[in-house]
Design an enzyme around this catalytic site. Structure first.
Site, short mmCIF file in Angstrom:
data_model
loop_
_atom_site.label_atom_id
_atom_site.label_comp_id
_atom_site.label_asym_id
_atom_site.label_seq_id
_atom_site.Cartn_x
_atom_site.Cartn_y
_atom_site.Cartn_z
N ARG A 114 -5.70 5.73 -7.20
CA ARG A 114 -5.72 7.18 -7.00
C ARG A 114 -5.63 7.92 -8.33
NH1 ARG A 114 -0.69 7.75 -3.31
NH2 ARG A 114 -1.26 9.96 -3.34
N LEU B 20 0.85 -1.18 0.00
CA LEU B 20 0.00 0.00 0.00
C LEU B 20 0.89 1.23 0.00
CD1 LEU B 20 -2.64 -1.00 2.74
CD2 LEU B 20 -2.87 -1.20 0.26
N ASP B 21 0.42 2.30 -0.65
CA ASP B 21 1.16 3.56 -0.65
C ASP B 21 1.34 4.05 0.78
OD1 ASP B 21 1.14 3.48 -3.41
OD2 ASP B 21 -0.62 4.78 -3.59
N ARG B 22 2.31 4.93 0.96
CA ARG B 22 2.61 5.44 2.30
C ARG B 22 1.36 5.93 3.03
NH1 ARG B 22 7.03 8.01 4.99
NH2 ARG B 22 8.34 7.99 3.12
#
Length: 321
Positions: A243, A142-144
């Site tokens: 996103r 997962l992204d930060r």
């Protein structure tokens, strides 16, 4: 050099195991030793595509690694994640925004993976001194600033099975998000290209040499017209995919500083202290698992929305239409 294969090395091709074990030895030297018979498995000449099994003894002549064996670092930090599901083979944890799953190029701070290694070390389920090439590893990322479930494999056989399931689309990952406006339910496909210089991805309808195909499905749960709560099924796994794709459709995720709308984000940050995207990996479904994980059946593991996300959702959809 004599090496005895343990359970976390078994099932690998001989050449791939040697490449990981002898990190500072050139590939050309490894393959030359294999051709000359300087690598023997259980007394017989080792073949590069053979698979090593538990108890196999590998003997290597005239080839040495001068680099000290890397000691996998276990940070002395308190794990901050919530355990969503755990058994002998897998660990599923809830990641919160602000932490990386793996180190980036500037990585200094402990990552989620560091926390997981610490957790397993303290439980007595992982000892870096006893492992030759394996350490518990994430299967999804997962992204930060994206939160939700991350899956870790505790052993090599589980990691291999989970990676195969991921490639085959047998691990279904569902997300909840709040986006701007309304979006039609259905499947969306496009092409994504990531620029490494600014870590921003662009999405288009046409393929290209540096572009990768992306796909997702969207189902609306609630909508006011101004905002919509949607469930997203990630069909391909590209960096920033959901996103960037939603933003390209005119429905950016609220709170997303990189792809979202500044005016909306500022309002949410001031009112709710929402300083990250409202994107939560809330559910994982294991479809037809096999091998060591066959016992999981078609297991579904899910997490409830965190309190802040619940608050934002409740307020924004008081008068859904």
């Amino acid at each position: 050099m004599r090496i005895e294969i343990g359970p976390n090395e078994a099932g690998q091709r001989l050449d791939k195991f040697l490449r990981k074990y002898l990190k500072d030895v050139p590939l050309s030297a490894i393959f030359k030793s294999l051709r000359k018979g300087d690598v023997r498995v259980n007394g017989a000449k080792g073949k590069e595509k053979m698979f090593v099994e538990v108890g196999d003894v590998i003997e290597i002549k005239y080839m040495y690694s001068n680099a000290p064996k890397e000691k996998k670092k276990v940070y002395d930090v308190e794990p901050e994640f919530k355990v969503t599901f755990e058994d002998d083979n897998i660990l599923m944890v809830e990641k919160w925004p602000g932490i990386l799953v793996h180190k980036d190029n500037e990585g200094v701070d402990p990552t989620l993976t560091d926390q997981v290694l610490t957790y397993l070390f303290r439980k007595g389920e992982y000892n870096p001194e006893e492992e030759m090439t394996f350490s518990p590893s994430p299967v999804n990322r997962l992204d930060r600033n994206t939160s939700g479930i991350v899956i870790y494999a505790k052993n090599y056989e589980a990691l291999k099975t989970l990676n195969e399931m991921m490639r085959d689309g047998r691990i279904v990952k569902n997300y909840m998000a709040i986006v701007k406006g309304r979006i039609k339910d259905g499947e969306y496909r496009a092409y994504i290209e990531k620029r490494e210089d600014n870590n921003v991805s662009s999405v288009s309808d046409t393929p290209g040499p540096m572009k990768k195909e992306i796909a997702m499905t969207v189902r609306t749960e609630e909508s006011t017209g101004q905002f919509s709560l949607v469930e997203l099924n990630l069909l391909t796994g590209r960096s920033h995919q959901l996103r960037a794709h939603l933003a390209s459709l005119g429905n950016p995720i609220i709170g997303d500083k990189k792809y979202g709308e500044k005016e909306i984000n500022n309002y949410l940050a001031n009112k709710y202290e929402l300083h990250f995207q409202y994107l939560y990996a809330y559910k994982v479904t294991f479809k037809n698992p096999d091998g060591k994980l066959e016992y999981l059946g078609n297991k579904v593991v899910a997490e409830k929305l965190p309190p802040l996300f619940k608050k934002v959702k409740t307020d924004l959809f008081k008068f859904d239409l």
